[in-house]
Write a protein that holds these residues in place. Structure first.
Motif, PDB file in Angstrom:
ATOM      1  N   LYS A 203     -63.901 -29.183 -29.258  1.00 55.60           N
ATOM      2  CA  LYS A 203     -63.821 -29.428 -30.606  1.00 55.60           C
ATOM      3  C   LYS A 203     -64.032 -30.847 -31.132  1.00 55.60           C
ATOM      4  O   LYS A 203     -64.557 -31.107 -32.099  1.00 55.60           O
ATOM      5  CB  LYS A 203     -62.803 -28.492 -31.415  1.00 55.60           C
TER       6      LYS A 203
ATOM      7  N   GLU B 284     -60.598 -24.548 -42.878  1.00 54.62           N
ATOM      8  CA  GLU B 284     -60.891 -23.126 -43.305  1.00 54.62           C
ATOM      9  C   GLU B 284     -60.092 -22.971 -44.391  1.00 54.62           C
ATOM     10  O   GLU B 284     -59.059 -23.530 -44.775  1.00 54.62           O
ATOM     11  CB  GLU B 284     -60.754 -22.066 -42.134  1.00 54.62           C
TER      12      GLU B 284
ATOM     13  N   GLU C  87     -72.603 -27.263 -35.387  1.00 53.48           N
ATOM     14  CA  GLU C  87     -72.385 -27.221 -34.119  1.00 53.48           C
ATOM     15  C   GLU C  87     -73.229 -28.237 -33.260  1.00 53.48           C
ATOM     16  O   GLU C  87     -74.505 -27.840 -33.181  1.00 53.48           O
ATOM     17  CB  GLU C  87     -72.147 -25.642 -33.370  1.00 53.48           C
TER      18      GLU C  87
ATOM     19  N   ARG D 122     -59.780 -26.343 -46.409  1.00 50.67           N
ATOM     20  CA  ARG D 122     -61.192 -26.649 -46.664  1.00 50.67           C
ATOM     21  C   ARG D 122     -61.244 -27.225 -48.466  1.00 50.67           C
ATOM     22  O   ARG D 122     -61.867 -28.166 -48.648  1.00 50.67           O
ATOM     23  CB  ARG D 122     -62.358 -25.861 -46.265  1.00 50.67           C
TER      24      ARG D 122
ATOM     25  N   THR E 209     -66.603 -32.811 -33.223  1.00 54.69           N
ATOM     26  CA  THR E 209     -66.473 -33.874 -34.414  1.00 54.69           C
ATOM     27  C   THR E 209     -66.949 -35.164 -34.118  1.00 54.69           C
ATOM     28  O   THR E 209     -67.478 -35.955 -34.967  1.00 54.69           O
ATOM     29  CB  THR E 209     -64.870 -33.835 -34.601  1.00 54.69           C
TER      30      THR E 209
ATOM     31  N   TYR F 151     -59.447 -28.115 -26.075  1.00 53.22           N
ATOM     32  CA  TYR F 151     -59.369 -28.894 -27.449  1.00 53.22           C
ATOM     33  C   TYR F 151     -60.637 -30.059 -27.322  1.00 53.22           C
ATOM     34  O   TYR F 151     -61.080 -30.249 -28.569  1.00 53.22           O
ATOM     35  CB  TYR F 151     -58.239 -29.410 -27.825  1.00 53.22           C
TER      36      TYR F 151
ATOM     37  N   GLU G 174     -62.021 -29.743 -38.514  1.00 54.66           N
ATOM     38  CA  GLU G 174     -61.773 -28.129 -38.559  1.00 54.66           C
ATOM     39  C   GLU G 174     -61.030 -27.948 -39.862  1.00 54.66           C
ATOM     40  O   GLU G 174     -59.975 -28.587 -40.065  1.00 54.66           O
ATOM     41  CB  GLU G 174     -60.983 -27.605 -37.242  1.00 54.66           C
TER      42      GLU G 174
ATOM     43  N   GLU H  49     -67.625 -27.834 -38.560  1.00 57.39           N
ATOM     44  CA  GLU H  49     -67.794 -26.612 -38.058  1.00 57.39           C
ATOM     45  C   GLU H  49     -69.054 -25.948 -38.542  1.00 57.39           C
ATOM     46  O   GLU H  49     -69.607 -24.972 -38.091  1.00 57.39           O
ATOM     47  CB  GLU H  49     -66.504 -25.962 -38.560  1.00 57.39           C
TER      48      GLU H  49
ATOM     49  N   ASN I  50     -58.250 -32.162 -37.992  1.00 56.50           N
ATOM     50  CA  ASN I  50     -57.911 -31.051 -38.236  1.00 56.50           C
ATOM     51  C   ASN I  50     -56.548 -31.115 -38.869  1.00 56.50           C
ATOM     52  O   ASN I  50     -55.967 -32.146 -39.017  1.00 56.50           O
ATOM     53  CB  ASN I  50     -57.850 -30.082 -36.834  1.00 56.50           C
TER      54      ASN I  50
END
Length: 434
Positions: A262, A204, A229, A208, A266, A259, A202, A226, A168
């Motif tokens: 997530k 966006e 899933e 991204r 990953t 966390y 992660e 993401e 991330n």
């Protein structure tokens, strides 16, 4: 080997080489020239094993440990290189969960000191090469390599891995990596290489787009976790951790931080990429590796529950994203103890931009303001002033152990004590328990 030989070797590493985690910016050496030259000096050991490269602002340590544990469960001889360490220098490098023997540390330092090499490495550059040299001599099948800082100019970026993972992007080390999240993403994306599969945990919006552009430039096939899933169901375990199910089966992930859900997604996406690259990993090994990650790799300091009554939790989260996650979880945990108080033992390093972090801290907590025992730590008295400016209050303690014992002595059985703010605060705390 005498104990003094090992102590002398560690003293050399700490005192003769600039060490970022202790002194900060003065030790930062961006660029790969020194690492490449030292690598050639030792016979390019990184070319003698396959690797998985892990970058990211948060979660890269946990992700590295989970992947290493899964590879171990599959039966591969697996190396793991992470930083910084919490208590023992040798935590930085492990093979099948076992830390490097002290004699190997002494031998490598002596080889370096007697080499006549005129290079001037940083602490990180030389200790990385110690790890790579040991991994090669141990004939490991795979080494899971965690980036130290950034990616593009990090000394670990001399490797050509089988798969890259970028967990991330958040604001951290902005004085080195850039003020904006897109600049930081560009630095992390620097580990992406031609044709090497990449998994991004992660990302966006504009972040991204950074990875999508880099993917096109390098021809590195990139998947975004993401978008896939892999956890079908997640619920809290009765004794901590997360009860999870995936297509590999059901498992209890013993890492309790919010966390980690997530991170686990990953990791599962990374396992897909590794399988697509020809690495054989069974469903059974995925389940076993995730369930046994702490036992198999020695991972600690991630939402670690130290005692139950009062509840004591330590976590190494130290930037805006990490602290934000932790404070939300802390409030949820504290809500189960409505008769208790939240007590926070906290300290930071001096070069951390803590203004926004202080805004995330609960107003109703009782603070025990301290500093780790490293030169880079922000002195407790100065941190106290920052707390007052932010409308928070607390007491000053010049040692983490003193702050913790004061919090413990003040606590009732329903209170919750959180220790964090800095990896090094947690390290001092855990060392005081041993």
């Amino acid at each position: 080997m005498s104990g003094q030989d090992y102590n002398d070797a560690i003293a050399f590493l700490y005192s003769q080489l600039p060490m970022f985690s202790r002194v900060g910016q003065a030790a930062y050496k961006p660029g790969l020239d020194t690492s490449l030259n030292i690598d050639r000096h030792f016979g390019s050991p990184h070319k003698r094993f396959k690797s998985i490269h892990i970058a990211g602002t948060n979660g890269k340590g946990s992700t590295s440990h989970m992947i290493a544990s899964i590879l171990q469960a599959q039966g591969y001889k697996t190396a793991l290189y992470t930083s910084p360490h919490l208590i023992d220098f040798r935590e930085r490098m492990r093979v099948n969960g076992q830390m490097i023997p002290r004699q190997k540390v002494v031998d490598f330092v002596n080889r370096w000191k007697c080499s006549g090499c005129d290079l001037h490495p940083s602490f990180f550059e030389l200790t990385m090469m110690m790890a790579f040299d040991w991994f090669a001599n141990e004939n490991v099948d795979y080494a899971v390599i965690e980036v130290g800082m950034g990616g593009r100019l990090d000394s670990t970026n001399i490797i050509t891995p089988e798969v890259c993972v970028i967990t991330n992007i958040s604001a951290d080390h902005t004085q080195f990596l850039g003020e904006s999240l897109t600049q930081i993403a560009e630095e992390k994306a620097g580990i992406m290489k031609k044709g090497i599969p990449v998994v991004v945990g992660e990302a966006e919006g504009e972040i991204r787009k950074v990875f999508e552009r880099k993917s096109l430039q390098t021809g590195a096939p990139t998947r975004f976790a993401e978008d896939n899933e892999r956890l079908r169901h997640v619920s809290e375990g009765t004794l901590g951790g997360w009860l999870c199910s995936s297509r590999e089966g059901e498992f209890l992930l013993p890492l309790s931080g919010d966390y980690q859900k997530k991170n686990a997604n990953t990791v599962l996406n990374a396992i897909d990429a590794m399988r697509d690259s020809g690495i054989v990993i069974s469903d059974k090994s995925v389940v076993s590796g995730l369930e046994n990650v702490i036992r198999a790799t020695g991972l600690s300091g991630r939402w670690s529950v130290i005692r139950e009554s009062p509840l004591v939790i330590a976590d190494t989260g130290h930037n805006i994203a990490g602290i934000s996650y932790n404070m939300k979880q802390l409030h949820r945990v504290a809500a189960r103890h409505p008769e208790g108080k939240i007590r926070i033992v906290i300290g930071f390093v001096a070069d951390k931009a803590i203004g926004k972090i202080l805004e995330l801290l609960p107003r109703d907590a009782i603070y025990y303001i301290t500093n780790a025992d490293i030169p880079r730590a922000l002195p407790a008295a100065q941190l106290y002033d920052r707390f007052k400016e932010a409308g928070l209050d607390g007491c000053i303690f010049h040692k983490v152990s003193e702050a913790y014992h004061a919090a413990l002595n003040d606590s009732g059985i329903d209170d919750v004590i959180y220790i964090g703010g800095s990896t090094f605060v947690v390290a001092d705390f855990l060392a005081s328990l041993s």
